[in-house]
Scaffold this active site. Structure first.
Site, mmCIF file in Angstrom:
data_model
loop_
_atom_site.group_PDB
_atom_site.id
_atom_site.type_symbol
_atom_site.label_atom_id
_atom_site.label_comp_id
_atom_site.label_asym_id
_atom_site.label_seq_id
_atom_site.Cartn_x
_atom_site.Cartn_y
_atom_site.Cartn_z
ATOM 1 N N CYS A 227 0.874 -1.187 0.000
ATOM 2 C CA CYS A 227 0.000 0.000 0.000
ATOM 3 C C CYS A 227 0.903 1.227 0.000
ATOM 4 O O CYS A 227 0.891 2.027 0.936
ATOM 5 C CB CYS A 227 -0.915 0.018 1.219
ATOM 6 S SG CYS A 227 -1.883 -1.488 1.468
ATOM 7 N N LYS B 224 7.113 5.411 3.298
ATOM 8 C CA LYS B 224 7.828 4.265 3.869
ATOM 9 C C LYS B 224 8.677 3.566 2.807
ATOM 10 O O LYS B 224 9.707 2.969 3.127
ATOM 11 C CB LYS B 224 6.844 3.320 4.542
ATOM 12 C CG LYS B 224 6.204 3.938 5.781
ATOM 13 C CD LYS B 224 5.326 2.953 6.526
ATOM 14 C CE LYS B 224 4.723 3.622 7.757
ATOM 15 N NZ LYS B 224 3.805 4.731 7.414
ATOM 16 N N ASP C 170 0.907 -1.110 4.842
ATOM 17 C CA ASP C 170 0.675 0.169 5.515
ATOM 18 C C ASP C 170 -0.801 0.483 5.277
ATOM 19 O O ASP C 170 -1.163 1.207 4.359
ATOM 20 C CB ASP C 170 1.588 1.251 4.921
ATOM 21 C CG ASP C 170 1.570 2.531 5.736
ATOM 22 O OD1 ASP C 170 0.950 2.555 6.804
ATOM 23 O OD2 ASP C 170 2.168 3.529 5.277
ATOM 24 N N CYS D 248 -1.911 3.901 11.226
ATOM 25 C CA CYS D 248 -1.756 5.108 12.039
ATOM 26 C C CYS D 248 -3.049 5.335 12.809
ATOM 27 O O CYS D 248 -3.543 6.452 12.933
ATOM 28 C CB CYS D 248 -1.379 6.322 11.190
ATOM 29 S SG CYS D 248 -2.494 6.656 9.809
#
Length: 430
Positions: free
Chosen positions: A238, A244, A308, A361
């Protein structure tokens, strides 16, 4: 513009946000376009006021006894800015472009109202419908976690070790007074200005030349916990804008291969100039092409697959305070379904002995520990790596203290770690 005029403008923007469900940044931009006389410093000051009011919307409204844009702004001047009633009254003179004078009730509330009788979600400034989930995640500390999420966030940068070291990056940015981040060995932290905003990085040679990249310390740690090694085959499942991906490329010193994929090719658009600026040469971007399977050649080949995952973003409310009030229960249900689908598909690409890393997150147990528990119950070939072992593999053993008390994985929060909120779980295929 005067400080009083800034407050009037902020109230106007808050009124627009209450009338239309839209990102605050868009409303602020539109206001600036229709008020060309406002300079950049004026716009920054107004944006700071709007975001502070959104950070403290629940507590400010409680203090003032109503949730009108004016009430929220006045309450936030006290709750977020620490202004006394008399100072607020002086700004609300009604003269020129200043807000109308305070009523007797407003003066009374600013002077004497307290949050002592308010529920935890009001004192912590998070939506009432999330109160039960915050209590589940944080117990008696729910209010404190909410208050930490309602604070301003610093601007964190990651030194790009493909071009620089942290020490070199700090020298290049010495005029901005950076400090090393306490947990990430690659992070620099810049103090926020009076309006709550950091410096304009686009004008900094260190950024333009790729020596640093904006990235919250928590996101840096999530990437480091992947423990990517030079020479590995890595799938960033993702990848989105590539934050990242860039961090992993640095860890791998441009050796091995990273495949950056996202099922929405539009989200990948920013990755191309970022890769070029960073000097990341071991990344293949796999954008979707119609119905073609862009990852067929990667089945059971990857040493590391990173998910992610799309999530509610509750851990990023310091940076996006309007998002917490726009978030609806239906959005949580949609994110949970997306996460389950990703966790069903991603294992296909992990080689035996390889790692699957799940990151959000979010601070909600539903999106984190509960998803991992459900995944492991259905995939007996995978086992979670204990937090201590994952931290040691990243050469950051001190991160073991962030092991989740709600299940498997590690939890970072503004209150506990001083970062944005992140959840990371490393799993290994047998």
């Amino acid at each position: 513009m005067t400080p009083a005029a800034h407050i009037s403008a902020a109230i106007e923007i808050l009124a627009e946000l209450s009338a239309r469900r839209r990102p605050a940044a868009d409303a602020i931009k539109d206001w600036g376009l229709s008020h060309r006389f406002a300079g950049s410093k004026d716009r920054a000051a107004i944006a700071g006021l709007v975001f502070d009011a959104l950070r403290k919307r629940a507590s400010a409204a409680h203090v003032m006894g109503e949730e009108t844009p004016r009430a929220v702004m006045l309450g936030a001047l006290r709750e977020a800015r620490g202004l006394a009633g008399e100072a607020i009254a002086a700004l609300c003179s009604g003269e020129g472009h200043a807000p109308a004078p305070l009523s007797e009730e407003e003066r009374e509330r600013l002077a004497n109202a307290t949050l002592a009788d308010a529920p935890a979600h009001v004192r912590g400034d998070y939506p009432e419908w999330l109160a039960e989930r915050f209590a589940e995640a944080f117990g008696d500390a729910a209010e404190e976690e909410g208050r930490a999420l309602a604070a301003r966030a610093p601007l964190d940068l990651r030194a790009n070790i493909l071009k620089s070291s942290r020490e070199d990056a700090m020298r290049r940015l010495a005029h901005l007074h950076p400090e090393p981040t306490p947990l990430s060995p690659l992070g620099l932290r810049l103090p926020a200005g009076p309006s709550g905003r950091g410096p304009a990085l686009a004008a900094e040679p260190a950024f333009v030349k790729g020596h640093v990249e904006p990235q919250d310390e928590g996101s840096q740690l999530a990437a480091l916990l992947c423990a990517a090694e030079p020479g590995e085959q890595v799938l960033d499942y993702c990848a989105g804008g590539g934050g990242k991906t860039l961090a992993l490329a640095g860890q791998m010193h441009n050796r091995g291969q990273i495949y950056a994929f996202d099922d929405d090719g539009r989200r990948l658009t920013p990755i191309y100039p970022r890769l070029e600026r960073a000097g990341a040469r071991n990344v293949q971007v796999r954008a979707p092409r119609g119905g073609a399977d862009m990852l067929a050649d990667l089945e059971a080949r990857c040493d590391l697959v990173l998910i992610d995952a799309p999530c509610t973003g509750t851990g990023t409310w310091r940076r996006h305070p309007d998002a917490k009030w726009r978030l609806a229960p239906g959005a949580l249900a949609a994110r949970l379904e997306e996460q389950r689908e990703l966790l069903a598909k991603a294992p296909l690409y992990v080689r035996p002995g390889g790692r699957l890393v799940y990151v959000t997150c979010s601070l909600l147990r539903d999106e984190n520990e509960a998803q991992i528990a459900a995944f492991l119950a259905e995939h007996s070939g995978f086992a979670a790596v204990p937090a201590e072992e994952a931290a040691a593999a990243a050469q950051l053993p001190e991160l073991a203290r962030f092991a989740s008390s709600l299940g498997l994985g590690l939890r970072l929060t503004p209150r506990v770690s001083g970062t944005d909120g992140f959840f990371v779980c490393v799993m290994r295929r047998g």
